[in-house]
Design a protein around this motif. Structure first.
Motif, PDB file in Angstrom:
ATOM      1  N   MET A   1      28.227 117.387 -22.725  1.00 37.60           N
ATOM      2  CA  MET A   1      28.804 118.600 -23.321  1.00 37.60           C
ATOM      3  C   MET A   1      27.827 119.756 -23.204  1.00 37.60           C
ATOM      4  SD  MET A   1      30.079 119.184 -27.233  1.00 37.60           S
ATOM      5  CE  MET A   1      30.595 120.807 -27.808  1.00 37.60           C
ATOM      6  N   ASP A   2      28.298 120.873 -22.676  1.00 43.68           N
ATOM      7  CA  ASP A   2      27.489 122.083 -22.572  1.00 43.68           C
ATOM      8  C   ASP A   2      27.724 122.924 -23.821  1.00 43.68           C
ATOM      9  OD1 ASP A   2      26.138 124.343 -21.933  1.00 43.68           O
ATOM     10  OD2 ASP A   2      27.125 124.705 -20.016  1.00 43.68           O
ATOM     11  N   TYR A   3      26.672 123.057 -24.647  1.00 37.60           N
ATOM     12  CA  TYR A   3      26.822 123.745 -25.925  1.00 37.60           C
ATOM     13  C   TYR A   3      26.817 125.266 -25.774  1.00 37.60           C
ATOM     14  CZ  TYR A   3      26.091 119.162 -27.926  1.00 37.60           C
ATOM     15  OH  TYR A   3      26.225 117.835 -28.254  1.00 37.60           O
ATOM     16  N   SER A   4      26.625 125.762 -24.565  1.00 35.96           N
ATOM     17  CA  SER A   4      26.721 127.200 -24.307  1.00 35.96           C
ATOM     18  C   SER A   4      28.146 127.598 -23.930  1.00 35.96           C
ATOM     19  CB  SER A   4      25.753 127.613 -23.184  1.00 35.96           C
ATOM     20  OG  SER A   4      24.419 127.404 -23.586  1.00 35.96           O
ATOM     21  N   ARG A   5      29.038 126.614 -23.946  1.00 31.75           N
ATOM     22  CA  ARG A   5      30.450 126.873 -23.658  1.00 31.75           C
ATOM     23  C   ARG A   5      31.295 126.279 -24.775  1.00 31.75           C
ATOM     24  NH1 ARG A   5      32.079 124.770 -17.893  1.00 31.75           N
ATOM     25  NH2 ARG A   5      33.955 125.885 -18.505  1.00 31.75           N
ATOM     26  N   TYR A   6      32.516 126.811 -24.906  1.00 31.34           N
ATOM     27  CA  TYR A   6      33.442 126.272 -25.905  1.00 31.34           C
ATOM     28  C   TYR A   6      34.840 126.256 -25.305  1.00 31.34           C
ATOM     29  CZ  TYR A   6      36.053 125.598 -30.225  1.00 31.34           C
ATOM     30  OH  TYR A   6      36.899 125.102 -31.189  1.00 31.34           O
ATOM     31  N   VAL A   7      35.419 125.078 -25.272  1.00 29.01           N
ATOM     32  CA  VAL A   7      36.776 124.911 -24.756  1.00 29.01           C
ATOM     33  C   VAL A   7      37.725 124.846 -25.949  1.00 29.01           C
ATOM     34  CG1 VAL A   7      38.326 123.483 -23.386  1.00 29.01           C
ATOM     35  CG2 VAL A   7      35.912 123.697 -22.725  1.00 29.01           C
ATOM     36  N   CYS A   8      38.590 125.838 -26.069  1.00 30.34           N
ATOM     37  CA  CYS A   8      39.506 125.903 -27.210  1.00 30.34           C
ATOM     38  C   CYS A   8      40.582 124.812 -27.097  1.00 30.34           C
ATOM     39  CB  CYS A   8      40.190 127.266 -27.280  1.00 30.34           C
ATOM     40  SG  CYS A   8      39.076 128.635 -27.636  1.00 30.34           S
ATOM     41  N   PRO A   9      40.799 124.045 -28.141  1.00 26.95           N
ATOM     42  CA  PRO A   9      41.944 123.118 -28.147  1.00 26.95           C
ATOM     43  C   PRO A   9      43.257 123.896 -28.055  1.00 26.95           C
ATOM     44  CG  PRO A   9      40.386 122.620 -29.923  1.00 26.95           C
ATOM     45  CD  PRO A   9      39.990 123.951 -29.358  1.00 26.95           C
ATOM     46  N   VAL A  10      44.314 123.184 -27.703  1.00 27.97           N
ATOM     47  CA  VAL A  10      45.618 123.836 -27.514  1.00 27.97           C
ATOM     48  C   VAL A  10      46.063 124.561 -28.789  1.00 27.97           C
ATOM     49  CG1 VAL A  10      48.057 123.440 -27.016  1.00 27.97           C
ATOM     50  CG2 VAL A  10      46.303 122.174 -25.755  1.00 27.97           C
ATOM     51  N   LYS A  11      45.859 123.938 -29.956  1.00 27.45           N
ATOM     52  CA  LYS A  11      46.266 124.553 -31.224  1.00 27.45           C
ATOM     53  C   LYS A  11      45.561 125.878 -31.446  1.00 27.45           C
ATOM     54  CE  LYS A  11      46.497 123.671 -36.205  1.00 27.45           C
ATOM     55  NZ  LYS A  11      46.189 122.693 -37.291  1.00 27.45           N
ATOM     56  N   GLU A  12      44.246 125.907 -31.170  1.00 27.36           N
ATOM     57  CA  GLU A  12      43.482 127.136 -31.370  1.00 27.36           C
ATOM     58  C   GLU A  12      43.893 128.204 -30.355  1.00 27.36           C
ATOM     59  OE1 GLU A  12      39.302 126.416 -31.478  1.00 27.36           O
ATOM     60  OE2 GLU A  12      39.451 124.902 -33.045  1.00 27.36           O
ATOM     61  N   ARG A  13      44.250 127.811 -29.158  1.00 23.90           N
ATOM     62  CA  ARG A  13      44.714 128.783 -28.160  1.00 23.90           C
ATOM     63  C   ARG A  13      46.006 129.457 -28.615  1.00 23.90           C
ATOM     64  NH1 ARG A  13      43.827 125.750 -22.293  1.00 23.90           N
ATOM     65  NH2 ARG A  13      41.565 125.453 -22.498  1.00 23.90           N
ATOM     66  N   TRP A  14      46.920 128.642 -29.167  1.00 26.01           N
ATOM     67  CA  TRP A  14      48.164 129.222 -29.673  1.00 26.01           C
ATOM     68  C   TRP A  14      47.898 130.152 -30.848  1.00 26.01           C
ATOM     69  CZ3 TRP A  14      52.588 129.740 -27.404  1.00 26.01           C
ATOM     70  CH2 TRP A  14      52.980 128.839 -26.416  1.00 26.01           C
ATOM     71  N   GLN A  15      46.967 129.774 -31.702  1.00 26.07           N
ATOM     72  CA  GLN A  15      46.609 130.643 -32.825  1.00 26.07           C
ATOM     73  C   GLN A  15      46.044 131.968 -32.334  1.00 26.07           C
ATOM     74  OE1 GLN A  15      43.917 128.181 -35.089  1.00 26.07           O
ATOM     75  NE2 GLN A  15      45.560 127.152 -36.208  1.00 26.07           N
TER      76      GLN A  15
END
Length: 245
Positions: A1-15
Protein backbone atom coordinates in the motif's frame (compact mmCIF):
# COMPACT_ATOMS: atom_id res chain seq x y z
CA UNK A 1 0.00 0.00 0.00
CA UNK A 2 1.31 3.42 -1.00
CA UNK A 3 0.41 5.80 1.82
CA UNK A 4 0.99 8.84 -0.42
CA UNK A 5 -2.09 7.82 -2.39
CA UNK A 6 -5.72 7.23 -1.44
CA UNK A 7 -8.17 5.17 -3.45
CA UNK A 8 -11.73 6.21 -2.61
CA UNK A 9 -14.18 3.33 -2.06
CA UNK A 10 -17.28 3.33 -4.26
CA UNK A 11 -19.47 4.67 -1.41
CA UNK A 12 -17.15 7.62 -0.81
CA UNK A 13 -17.01 8.39 -4.55
CA UNK A 14 -20.79 8.59 -4.69
CA UNK A 15 -20.79 10.83 -1.63
CA UNK A 16 -18.25 13.13 -3.27
CA UNK A 17 -20.33 13.22 -6.47
CA UNK A 18 -23.48 14.15 -4.53
CA UNK A 19 -21.68 16.87 -2.57
CA UNK A 20 -20.11 18.21 -5.78
CA UNK A 21 -23.50 18.27 -7.44
CA UNK A 22 -24.99 20.18 -4.50
CA UNK A 23 -22.12 22.69 -4.48
CA UNK A 24 -22.46 23.15 -8.25
CA UNK A 25 -26.18 23.84 -7.86
CA UNK A 26 -25.53 26.45 -5.15
CA UNK A 27 -22.85 28.17 -7.23
CA UNK A 28 -25.04 28.08 -10.34
CA UNK A 29 -27.87 29.79 -8.46
CA UNK A 30 -25.74 32.34 -6.61
CA UNK A 31 -23.36 33.36 -9.38
CA UNK A 32 -25.31 32.77 -12.59
CA UNK A 33 -28.99 32.23 -11.66
CA UNK A 34 -29.15 29.72 -14.48
CA UNK A 35 -28.99 25.99 -14.97
CA UNK A 36 -26.13 26.69 -17.37
CA UNK A 37 -24.07 27.24 -14.24
CA UNK A 38 -24.21 23.48 -13.69
CA UNK A 39 -21.49 23.29 -16.33
CA UNK A 40 -19.23 24.00 -13.36
CA UNK A 41 -19.98 20.50 -12.07
CA UNK A 42 -16.91 18.77 -13.64
CA UNK A 43 -14.56 21.43 -12.28
CA UNK A 44 -16.17 21.40 -8.83
CA UNK A 45 -16.09 17.59 -8.79
CA UNK A 46 -12.40 17.42 -9.69
CA UNK A 47 -11.41 20.08 -7.14
CA UNK A 48 -13.55 18.55 -4.38
CA UNK A 49 -12.30 15.01 -5.06
CA UNK A 50 -8.67 16.20 -4.97
CA UNK A 51 -9.30 18.10 -1.73
CA UNK A 52 -11.02 15.05 -0.22
CA UNK A 53 -8.14 12.76 -1.21
CA UNK A 54 -5.56 15.18 0.21
CA UNK A 55 -7.40 15.25 3.54
CA UNK A 56 -7.63 11.44 3.64
CA UNK A 57 -3.94 11.06 2.76
CA UNK A 58 -3.01 13.46 5.55
CA UNK A 59 -5.14 11.56 8.07
CA UNK A 60 -3.74 8.27 6.81
CA UNK A 61 -0.16 9.41 7.34
CA UNK A 62 -0.94 10.88 10.77
CA UNK A 63 -2.48 7.59 11.85
CA UNK A 64 0.44 5.63 10.42
CA UNK A 65 2.98 7.83 12.23
CA UNK A 66 1.09 7.54 15.52
CA UNK A 67 0.96 3.74 15.26
CA UNK A 68 4.61 3.65 14.16
CA UNK A 69 5.51 5.43 17.43
CA UNK A 70 3.70 2.71 19.39
CA UNK A 71 5.55 0.09 17.35
CA UNK A 72 8.89 1.68 18.23
CA UNK A 73 7.95 1.76 21.92
CA UNK A 74 7.06 -1.95 21.80
CA UNK A 75 10.33 -2.72 19.99
CA UNK A 76 12.34 -0.74 22.53
CA UNK A 77 10.71 -2.59 25.45
CA UNK A 78 11.31 -5.97 23.81
CA UNK A 79 14.98 -5.22 23.09
CA UNK A 80 15.54 -4.03 26.66
CA UNK A 81 13.98 -7.31 27.85
CA UNK A 82 16.67 -9.20 25.93
CA UNK A 83 14.78 -10.19 22.77
CA UNK A 84 16.61 -10.48 19.48
CA UNK A 85 15.65 -7.98 16.77
CA UNK A 86 13.53 -10.54 14.88
CA UNK A 87 11.72 -11.65 18.03
CA UNK A 88 11.24 -8.02 19.07
CA UNK A 89 9.28 -7.38 15.86
CA UNK A 90 7.07 -10.39 16.62
CA UNK A 91 6.44 -9.07 20.11
CA UNK A 92 5.63 -5.64 18.62
CA UNK A 93 2.99 -7.31 16.42
CA UNK A 94 1.27 -8.72 19.51
CA UNK A 95 1.43 -5.33 21.25
CA UNK A 96 -0.12 -3.56 18.25
CA UNK A 97 -2.96 -6.07 18.12
CA UNK A 98 -3.75 -5.34 21.77
CA UNK A 99 -3.40 -1.56 21.42
CA UNK A 100 -5.12 -0.88 18.08
CA UNK A 101 -7.00 -4.05 17.17
CA UNK A 102 -6.96 -5.91 13.89
CA UNK A 103 -7.85 -2.75 11.93
CA UNK A 104 -4.44 -1.22 12.65
CA UNK A 105 -2.61 -0.28 9.46
CA UNK A 106 0.79 -0.64 11.17
CA UNK A 107 -0.19 -4.10 12.39
CA UNK A 108 -0.58 -5.25 8.79
CA UNK A 109 2.86 -3.86 7.92
CA UNK A 110 4.58 -5.47 10.93
CA UNK A 111 2.86 -8.78 10.17
CA UNK A 112 4.13 -8.56 6.60
CA UNK A 113 7.66 -7.90 7.89
CA UNK A 114 7.51 -10.91 10.21
CA UNK A 115 6.28 -13.18 7.41
CA UNK A 116 9.13 -11.94 5.19
CA UNK A 117 11.67 -12.60 7.96
CA UNK A 118 10.35 -16.16 8.40
CA UNK A 119 10.99 -16.60 4.68
CA UNK A 120 14.63 -15.58 5.28
CA UNK A 121 14.26 -12.08 3.84
CA UNK A 122 16.44 -9.51 5.67
CA UNK A 123 14.38 -7.31 7.98
CA UNK A 124 16.25 -4.16 6.91
CA UNK A 125 15.20 -4.62 3.27
CA UNK A 126 11.56 -5.11 4.19
CA UNK A 127 11.66 -2.08 6.50
CA UNK A 128 13.28 0.06 3.79
CA UNK A 129 10.58 -0.97 1.31
CA UNK A 130 7.86 -0.05 3.80
CA UNK A 131 9.53 3.31 4.53
CA UNK A 132 9.52 4.12 0.82
CA UNK A 133 5.78 3.52 0.65
CA UNK A 134 5.00 5.38 3.87
CA UNK A 135 5.73 8.85 2.53
CA UNK A 136 6.69 9.89 6.10
CA UNK A 137 10.06 11.55 6.53
CA UNK A 138 10.48 10.21 10.07
CA UNK A 139 9.94 6.59 9.01
CA UNK A 140 12.27 6.97 6.03
CA UNK A 141 15.00 8.43 8.26
CA UNK A 142 14.60 5.62 10.78
CA UNK A 143 14.80 2.98 8.04
CA UNK A 144 18.04 4.48 6.70
CA UNK A 145 19.61 4.53 10.17
CA UNK A 146 18.32 1.00 10.87
CA UNK A 147 19.87 -0.37 7.67
CA UNK A 148 23.20 1.30 8.46
CA UNK A 149 23.15 0.06 12.08
CA UNK A 150 22.22 -3.48 10.99
CA UNK A 151 25.21 -3.62 8.66
CA UNK A 152 27.67 -2.05 11.10
CA UNK A 153 26.34 -3.57 14.33
CA UNK A 154 24.91 -0.43 15.96
CA UNK A 155 23.04 -0.06 19.24
CA UNK A 156 19.46 -0.77 18.14
CA UNK A 157 17.92 -0.10 21.53
CA UNK A 158 19.45 3.40 21.63
CA UNK A 159 18.44 4.14 18.04
CA UNK A 160 14.82 3.11 18.70
CA UNK A 161 14.66 5.07 21.98
CA UNK A 162 15.89 8.16 20.14
CA UNK A 163 13.29 7.60 17.41
CA UNK A 164 10.49 7.25 19.97
CA UNK A 165 11.62 10.41 21.75
CA UNK A 166 11.63 12.44 18.51
CA UNK A 167 8.28 11.05 17.33
CA UNK A 168 6.66 11.67 20.70
CA UNK A 169 7.93 15.25 20.74
CA UNK A 170 6.70 15.85 17.19
CA UNK A 171 3.25 14.42 17.89
CA UNK A 172 2.91 16.46 21.09
CA UNK A 173 3.86 19.67 19.29
CA UNK A 174 1.39 18.91 16.50
CA UNK A 175 -1.37 18.30 19.06
CA UNK A 176 -0.58 21.62 20.77
CA UNK A 177 -0.66 23.43 17.42
CA UNK A 178 -3.96 21.74 16.53
CA UNK A 179 -5.44 22.86 19.87
CA UNK A 180 -4.29 26.46 19.34
CA UNK A 181 -5.54 26.55 15.75
CA UNK A 182 -8.90 24.86 16.41
CA UNK A 183 -10.63 28.18 17.07
CA UNK A 184 -8.89 29.89 14.16
CA UNK A 185 -9.91 27.09 11.79
CA UNK A 186 -13.53 27.44 12.90
CA UNK A 187 -13.33 31.19 12.31
CA UNK A 188 -11.77 30.50 8.93
CA UNK A 189 -14.64 28.19 7.92
CA UNK A 190 -17.17 30.83 8.96
CA UNK A 191 -15.33 33.52 7.00
CA UNK A 192 -15.09 31.22 3.99
CA UNK A 193 -18.85 30.71 3.85
CA UNK A 194 -19.82 34.30 4.69
CA UNK A 195 -19.47 35.64 1.10
CA UNK A 196 -21.92 32.99 -0.12
CA UNK A 197 -24.36 33.75 2.71
CA UNK A 198 -24.18 37.50 2.01
CA UNK A 199 -24.78 36.93 -1.70
CA UNK A 200 -27.70 34.60 -0.94
CA UNK A 201 -29.18 37.16 1.49
CA UNK A 202 -28.96 39.91 -1.13
CA UNK A 203 -30.57 37.70 -3.76
CA UNK A 204 -33.46 36.87 -1.44
CA UNK A 205 -34.03 40.38 -0.03
CA UNK A 206 -32.85 42.68 -2.80
CA UNK A 207 -32.91 40.57 -5.94
CA UNK A 208 -33.68 43.53 -8.23
CA UNK A 209 -30.44 45.19 -7.15
CA UNK A 210 -28.43 42.25 -8.55
CA UNK A 211 -30.44 41.74 -11.75
CA UNK A 212 -27.82 43.62 -13.75
CA UNK A 213 -25.31 40.84 -13.01
CA UNK A 214 -27.47 38.07 -14.47
CA UNK A 215 -28.69 37.22 -17.93
CA UNK A 216 -26.04 39.14 -19.87
CA UNK A 217 -22.48 38.44 -20.99
CA UNK A 218 -20.92 41.27 -18.95
CA UNK A 219 -22.60 40.03 -15.77
CA UNK A 220 -21.45 36.47 -16.46
CA UNK A 221 -17.85 37.68 -16.90
CA UNK A 222 -17.97 39.71 -13.68
CA UNK A 223 -19.46 36.88 -11.64
CA UNK A 224 -16.93 34.43 -13.10
CA UNK A 225 -14.07 36.69 -12.03
CA UNK A 226 -15.64 36.99 -8.56
CA UNK A 227 -16.00 33.20 -8.35
CA UNK A 228 -12.36 32.67 -9.34
CA UNK A 229 -11.28 35.25 -6.75
CA UNK A 230 -13.38 33.49 -4.12
CA UNK A 231 -11.80 30.12 -4.99
CA UNK A 232 -8.29 31.62 -4.72
CA UNK A 233 -9.19 33.12 -1.33
CA UNK A 234 -10.31 29.69 -0.10
CA UNK A 235 -7.04 28.16 -1.23
CA UNK A 236 -5.02 30.91 0.46
CA UNK A 237 -6.99 30.47 3.68
CA UNK A 238 -6.29 26.73 3.69
CA UNK A 239 -2.57 27.26 3.14
CA UNK A 240 -2.33 29.81 5.94
CA UNK A 241 -3.87 27.38 8.43
CA UNK A 242 -1.84 24.38 7.21
CA UNK A 243 1.09 24.59 9.63
CA UNK A 244 3.57 21.73 9.40
CA UNK A 245 6.56 20.89 11.56
Amino acid sequence: MDYSRYVCPVKERWQCLLVSMGLSGVLAWLFYRSWWGMLLFPVVCIVYMKSYRDVQIKRQKERLLYEFKDTMQALSSALLAGYSMENAWRDAERELLELHGDQSIMLAEVHRMNVAVRMNEPIEYVLAEFAGRSGCEEIESFAEIFVFAKRSGGDFAKIIRTTVKKLTGKIEVEQEIATVLAGKKLEGRVMNIMPLLILAYMKLTAGDFLDVLYGNSLGVCIMTVVLIGYALALKLSARILDIRI
